[in-house]
Design a protein around this motif. Structure first.
Motif, PDB file in Angstrom:
ATOM      1  N   GLN A 185      15.030 -34.202   4.266  1.00 28.48           N
ATOM      2  CA  GLN A 185      14.835 -32.787   4.605  1.00 28.48           C
ATOM      3  C   GLN A 185      15.944 -32.340   5.544  1.00 28.48           C
ATOM      4  OE1 GLN A 185      11.151 -31.953   6.644  1.00 28.48           O
ATOM      5  NE2 GLN A 185      11.079 -33.957   7.617  1.00 28.48           N
ATOM      6  N   SER A 186      16.509 -31.180   5.231  1.00 26.07           N
ATOM      7  CA  SER A 186      17.736 -30.747   5.879  1.00 26.07           C
ATOM      8  C   SER A 186      17.534 -29.854   7.089  1.00 26.07           C
ATOM      9  CB  SER A 186      18.591 -29.976   4.868  1.00 26.07           C
ATOM     10  OG  SER A 186      17.940 -28.760   4.504  1.00 26.07           O
ATOM     11  N   GLY A 187      16.370 -29.201   7.188  1.00 24.10           N
ATOM     12  CA  GLY A 187      16.249 -28.138   8.162  1.00 24.10           C
ATOM     13  C   GLY A 187      17.151 -26.978   7.776  1.00 24.10           C
ATOM     14  N   ASP A 188      17.440 -26.123   8.730  1.00 27.22           N
ATOM     15  CA  ASP A 188      18.277 -24.962   8.444  1.00 27.22           C
ATOM     16  C   ASP A 188      19.750 -25.323   8.218  1.00 27.22           C
ATOM     17  OD1 ASP A 188      16.619 -22.680   8.309  1.00 27.22           O
ATOM     18  OD2 ASP A 188      16.366 -22.694  10.477  1.00 27.22           O
ATOM     19  N   ASP A 189      20.150 -26.496   8.648  1.00 29.46           N
ATOM     20  CA  ASP A 189      21.530 -26.932   8.417  1.00 29.46           C
ATOM     21  C   ASP A 189      21.621 -27.517   7.010  1.00 29.46           C
ATOM     22  OD1 ASP A 189      24.187 -27.484   8.801  1.00 29.46           O
ATOM     23  OD2 ASP A 189      23.890 -28.933  10.420  1.00 29.46           O
ATOM     24  N   ARG A 190      21.319 -26.681   6.044  1.00 31.37           N
ATOM     25  CA  ARG A 190      21.066 -27.166   4.692  1.00 31.37           C
ATOM     26  C   ARG A 190      22.311 -27.595   3.929  1.00 31.37           C
ATOM     27  NH1 ARG A 190      19.787 -22.018   5.233  1.00 31.37           N
ATOM     28  NH2 ARG A 190      17.601 -22.579   5.524  1.00 31.37           N
ATOM     29  N   ARG A 191      23.477 -27.219   4.377  1.00 28.06           N
ATOM     30  CA  ARG A 191      24.700 -27.668   3.697  1.00 28.06           C
ATOM     31  C   ARG A 191      25.238 -28.961   4.323  1.00 28.06           C
ATOM     32  NH1 ARG A 191      27.212 -23.770   0.042  1.00 28.06           N
ATOM     33  NH2 ARG A 191      25.855 -21.940  -0.034  1.00 28.06           N
ATOM     34  N   PHE A 210      13.736 -23.127   2.820  1.00 32.81           N
ATOM     35  CA  PHE A 210      13.906 -21.751   2.364  1.00 32.81           C
ATOM     36  C   PHE A 210      12.614 -20.974   2.633  1.00 32.81           C
ATOM     37  CE2 PHE A 210      17.101 -24.053  -0.083  1.00 32.81           C
ATOM     38  CZ  PHE A 210      18.200 -23.213   0.047  1.00 32.81           C
ATOM     39  N   ASN A 211      12.430 -20.601   3.909  1.00 33.07           N
ATOM     40  CA  ASN A 211      11.144 -20.047   4.324  1.00 33.07           C
ATOM     41  C   ASN A 211      11.182 -18.550   4.610  1.00 33.07           C
ATOM     42  OD1 ASN A 211      12.648 -20.229   6.654  1.00 33.07           O
ATOM     43  ND2 ASN A 211      11.082 -21.271   7.863  1.00 33.07           N
ATOM     44  N   SER A 212      12.166 -17.839   4.055  1.00 26.70           N
ATOM     45  CA  SER A 212      12.216 -16.389   4.226  1.00 26.70           C
ATOM     46  C   SER A 212      12.973 -15.766   3.057  1.00 26.70           C
ATOM     47  CB  SER A 212      12.906 -16.015   5.547  1.00 26.70           C
ATOM     48  OG  SER A 212      14.286 -16.311   5.490  1.00 26.70           O
ATOM     49  N   VAL A 213      12.714 -14.486   2.840  1.00 24.15           N
ATOM     50  CA  VAL A 213      13.428 -13.754   1.801  1.00 24.15           C
ATOM     51  C   VAL A 213      14.919 -13.738   2.110  1.00 24.15           C
ATOM     52  CG1 VAL A 213      13.729 -11.494   0.711  1.00 24.15           C
ATOM     53  CG2 VAL A 213      11.424 -12.350   1.192  1.00 24.15           C
ATOM     54  N   GLU A 214      15.256 -13.627   3.380  1.00 19.69           N
ATOM     55  CA  GLU A 214      16.665 -13.581   3.771  1.00 19.69           C
ATOM     56  C   GLU A 214      17.400 -14.847   3.328  1.00 19.69           C
ATOM     57  OE1 GLU A 214      20.151 -14.440   6.108  1.00 19.69           O
ATOM     58  OE2 GLU A 214      18.223 -15.439   6.465  1.00 19.69           O
ATOM     59  N   LYS A 215      16.754 -16.017   3.435  1.00 17.68           N
ATOM     60  CA  LYS A 215      17.392 -17.278   3.066  1.00 17.68           C
ATOM     61  C   LYS A 215      17.493 -17.451   1.557  1.00 17.68           C
ATOM     62  CE  LYS A 215      15.839 -19.630   7.275  1.00 17.68           C
ATOM     63  NZ  LYS A 215      14.964 -20.689   7.836  1.00 17.68           N
ATOM     64  N   ILE A 216      16.529 -16.937   0.827  1.00 20.76           N
ATOM     65  CA  ILE A 216      16.513 -17.082  -0.631  1.00 20.76           C
ATOM     66  C   ILE A 216      17.300 -15.970  -1.306  1.00 20.76           C
ATOM     67  CG2 ILE A 216      14.991 -16.994  -2.663  1.00 20.76           C
ATOM     68  CD1 ILE A 216      12.918 -18.501  -1.048  1.00 20.76           C
ATOM     69  N   GLY A 217      17.354 -14.801  -0.654  1.00 16.16           N
ATOM     70  CA  GLY A 217      17.980 -13.626  -1.241  1.00 16.16           C
ATOM     71  C   GLY A 217      16.933 -12.725  -1.856  1.00 16.16           C
ATOM     72  N   GLU A 218      17.103 -11.430  -1.711  1.00 17.24           N
ATOM     73  CA  GLU A 218      16.097 -10.490  -2.203  1.00 17.24           C
ATOM     74  C   GLU A 218      15.895 -10.591  -3.708  1.00 17.24           C
ATOM     75  OE1 GLU A 218      16.918  -6.557  -0.868  1.00 17.24           O
ATOM     76  OE2 GLU A 218      16.629  -7.045   1.260  1.00 17.24           O
ATOM     77  N   TYR A 226      23.027 -21.728  -3.857  1.00 15.96           N
ATOM     78  CA  TYR A 226      22.968 -22.974  -3.083  1.00 15.96           C
ATOM     79  C   TYR A 226      22.819 -24.179  -4.013  1.00 15.96           C
ATOM     80  CZ  TYR A 226      21.208 -26.654  -0.027  1.00 15.96           C
ATOM     81  OH  TYR A 226      21.027 -27.843   0.620  1.00 15.96           O
ATOM     82  N   LEU A 227      21.946 -24.087  -4.996  1.00 16.64           N
ATOM     83  CA  LEU A 227      21.737 -25.207  -5.915  1.00 16.64           C
ATOM     84  C   LEU A 227      22.996 -25.497  -6.723  1.00 16.64           C
ATOM     85  CD1 LEU A 227      18.097 -24.452  -7.091  1.00 16.64           C
ATOM     86  CD2 LEU A 227      18.854 -26.364  -5.665  1.00 16.64           C
ATOM     87  N   ASP A 228      23.716 -24.457  -7.098  1.00 19.68           N
ATOM     88  CA  ASP A 228      24.979 -24.646  -7.799  1.00 19.68           C
ATOM     89  C   ASP A 228      25.972 -25.397  -6.909  1.00 19.68           C
ATOM     90  OD1 ASP A 228      26.811 -23.800 -10.147  1.00 19.68           O
ATOM     91  OD2 ASP A 228      27.912 -23.109  -8.374  1.00 19.68           O
ATOM     92  N   TRP A 229      26.038 -24.998  -5.629  1.00 16.84           N
ATOM     93  CA  TRP A 229      26.900 -25.697  -4.670  1.00 16.84           C
ATOM     94  C   TRP A 229      26.472 -27.155  -4.502  1.00 16.84           C
ATOM     95  CZ3 TRP A 229      25.189 -27.968  -0.138  1.00 16.84           C
ATOM     96  CH2 TRP A 229      26.174 -28.438   0.720  1.00 16.84           C
ATOM     97  N   LEU A 230      25.158 -27.384  -4.408  1.00 16.26           N
ATOM     98  CA  LEU A 230      24.650 -28.736  -4.190  1.00 16.26           C
ATOM     99  C   LEU A 230      24.996 -29.657  -5.365  1.00 16.26           C
ATOM    100  CD1 LEU A 230      22.969 -30.635  -2.402  1.00 16.26           C
ATOM    101  CD2 LEU A 230      20.925 -29.803  -3.594  1.00 16.26           C
ATOM    102  N   ALA A 231      24.857 -29.142  -6.582  1.00 15.35           N
ATOM    103  CA  ALA A 231      25.196 -29.953  -7.751  1.00 15.35           C
ATOM    104  C   ALA A 231      26.683 -30.335  -7.739  1.00 15.35           C
ATOM    105  CB  ALA A 231      24.846 -29.199  -9.027  1.00 15.35           C
ATOM    106  N   THR A 232      27.514 -29.395  -7.322  1.00 16.53           N
ATOM    107  CA  THR A 232      28.945 -29.665  -7.242  1.00 16.53           C
ATOM    108  C   THR A 232      29.241 -30.736  -6.208  1.00 16.53           C
ATOM    109  OG1 THR A 232      29.499 -27.409  -7.932  1.00 16.53           O
ATOM    110  CG2 THR A 232      31.205 -28.653  -6.775  1.00 16.53           C
TER     111      THR A 232
END
Length: 436
Positions: A185-191, A210-218, A226-232
């Motif tokens: 688990q990463s916490g907010d330092d997710r990258r 990802f506990n807010s709309v702001e973090k996930i995007g509206e 983020y998932l695309d970045w993580l796969a890379t």
């Protein structure tokens, strides 16, 4: 002040001679989830705004724990830690755990129940604590959790064996022969923390917080990106033949983005986009919505799972909100409402209940994720590693803390040590005809 039995047995099988409760600190913080979801503004590591959930003094406050010390009549001391989840008081969970107020409970009614009991009798002792009532009410889940860990440790010491062996004997299971996949688990330092996980070859990652709309995007685009970045990064940094599973926790926020009204094609299309972003790596999404009650949550989770299956979208959904107790886990599994259920260890009470929850998933199409919280302690985490091994869970959470490295080290090393001891015992049995 400890509670001690006056006529403890001398010699023979050890009994519980004294019970002591020591207030301490946990591995993270208590957060008022409802206040955060309602828009509490983050101020560095703290939050502005008033708490919403009862008993909270502020939106984020220091986590607390109680170390339970059981002195046995042979002079050994067994330990366990009472701890509660980060988001206490939310999603049907027990209220905020304030250590000082519960010390008299451990050294009073709990001690009265345990003093003089044979330390080796883990099942009977843990059941007695689980059934203890004060004014007709069950003990707080954190109390049951910590005391049962101490009882498990006491049984292992009395039997001169591992906690995994105690649980294996109790439930008649065949334990895992390899470490259970650890979920970082990463916490907010997710990258930055996700990159650490990839470099270390962590099998399940990154949680993401990802506990807010702001973090996930509206429109959900930030999570997809983020998932695309993580796969890379997994391709670029991972060890050879690295084949992780991605698991993100969205804390019910997708339910806010995509409702009302619930548009099934829109939701399944979004999940398909998330799956495309992960490339070759499987994806699990935890807590997609929070419907405010167990029955409603089960209905929506089952509807989402059916929708994804009908659309051929290969994303697994993970139950968290309103899946707290053993009975909750059973209800989600019986309804087929999740591909994976989180067994949130502090919320189930006694640690034996977590084992029962994992085992309930056997023979079903729902897998068991032995989870918990960043807000636990090293002692409680180590106990959970034995539950994972004894029940052969699908995955186990790296804990405590939000720094990743420390929790991963605790869980991975405890399992590896235990398996090494099992190998040594098996070798001794094959050569000498029995355990040494």
């Amino acid at each position: 002040m400890e509670t001690r039995v006056a006529d403890a047995r001398v010699g023979g099988d050890p009994v519980i001679e004294s019970v002591r409760a020591v207030p301490g600190v946990s591995g993270f913080f208590f957060d008022d989830q409802r206040a955060i979801k309602a828009g509490a503004e983050q101020d560095g590591f703290a939050y502005h705004g008033d708490p919403v959930t009862p008993n909270f003094d502020r939106v984020r406050q220091a986590g607390e724990a109680i170390s339970v010390l059981l002195e046995l009549s042979d002079g050994t001391v067994a330990m366990g830690d009472c701890a509660a989840v980060q988001y206490s008081g939310a999603g049907g969970r027990d209220p905020l755990f304030e250590a000082d107020s519960f010390v008299p409970v451990v050294e009073g009614p709990v001690a009265e129940e345990l003093l003089g009991r044979e330390a080796a009798a883990f099942g009977a002792n843990a059941a007695a604590v689980e059934e203890t009532r004060i004014d007709g009410n069950r003990l707080h889940t954190a109390i049951r959790y910590g005391v049962s860990q101490a009882l498990l440790d006491a049984a292992g010491k009395a039997r001169r064996t591992t906690k995994t062996d105690v649980l294996t004997d109790e439930f008649g299971t065949k334990p895992a022969t390899e470490p259970i996949p650890v979920f970082g688990q990463s916490g907010d330092d997710r990258r930055r923390n996700a990159e650490k996980m990839v470099l270390k070859g962590v099998p399940v990652l990154p949680h993401g917080l990802f506990n807010s709309v702001e973090k996930i995007g509206e429109d959900g685009s930030r999570l997809r990106d983020y998932l695309d970045w993580l796969a890379t990064r997994a391709d670029e940094l991972g060890p050879s033949e690295y084949d992780p599973r991605f698991h993100v926790d969205v804390y019910g926020v997708l339910g806010e983005i995509f409702s009302p009204p619930y548009d099934r094609p829109e939701v399944t299309d979004y999940f398909a986009d998330l799956r495309d972003a992960t490339g070759p790596y499987p994806l699990q999404v935890e807590g997609p919505m929070d419907e405010g009650g167990r029955a409603e949550q089960i209905h929506s989770m089952a509807e989402l799972r059916d929708g994804l299956a009908d659309a051929g979208v290969g994303v697994d959904v993970v139950a968290d909100e309103w899946c707290n107790t053993l009975e909750d886990v059973q209800a989600f599994v019986d309804a087929g409402a999740a591909d994976l259920v989180q067994v949130k260890t502090p919320d189930l009470g006694g640690i034996q209940r977590s084992a029962e929850a994992v085992l309930y998933c056997r023979g079903t199409d729902t897998r068991a994720y032995l989870g918990g919280t960043c807000n636990e302690t090293v002692e409680s985490a180590r106990a959970c590693a034995h539950v994972a091994l004894a029940t052969d869970a699908a995955q186990v959470l790296a804990k405590p803390g939000m720094g990743f490295d420390e929790g991963y080290m605790v869980m991975a090393n405890e399992m590896r040590r235990t398996l090494a001891l099992a190998d040594a015992v098996d070798g001794s049995e094959s050569h000498d005809g029995g355990r040494k």
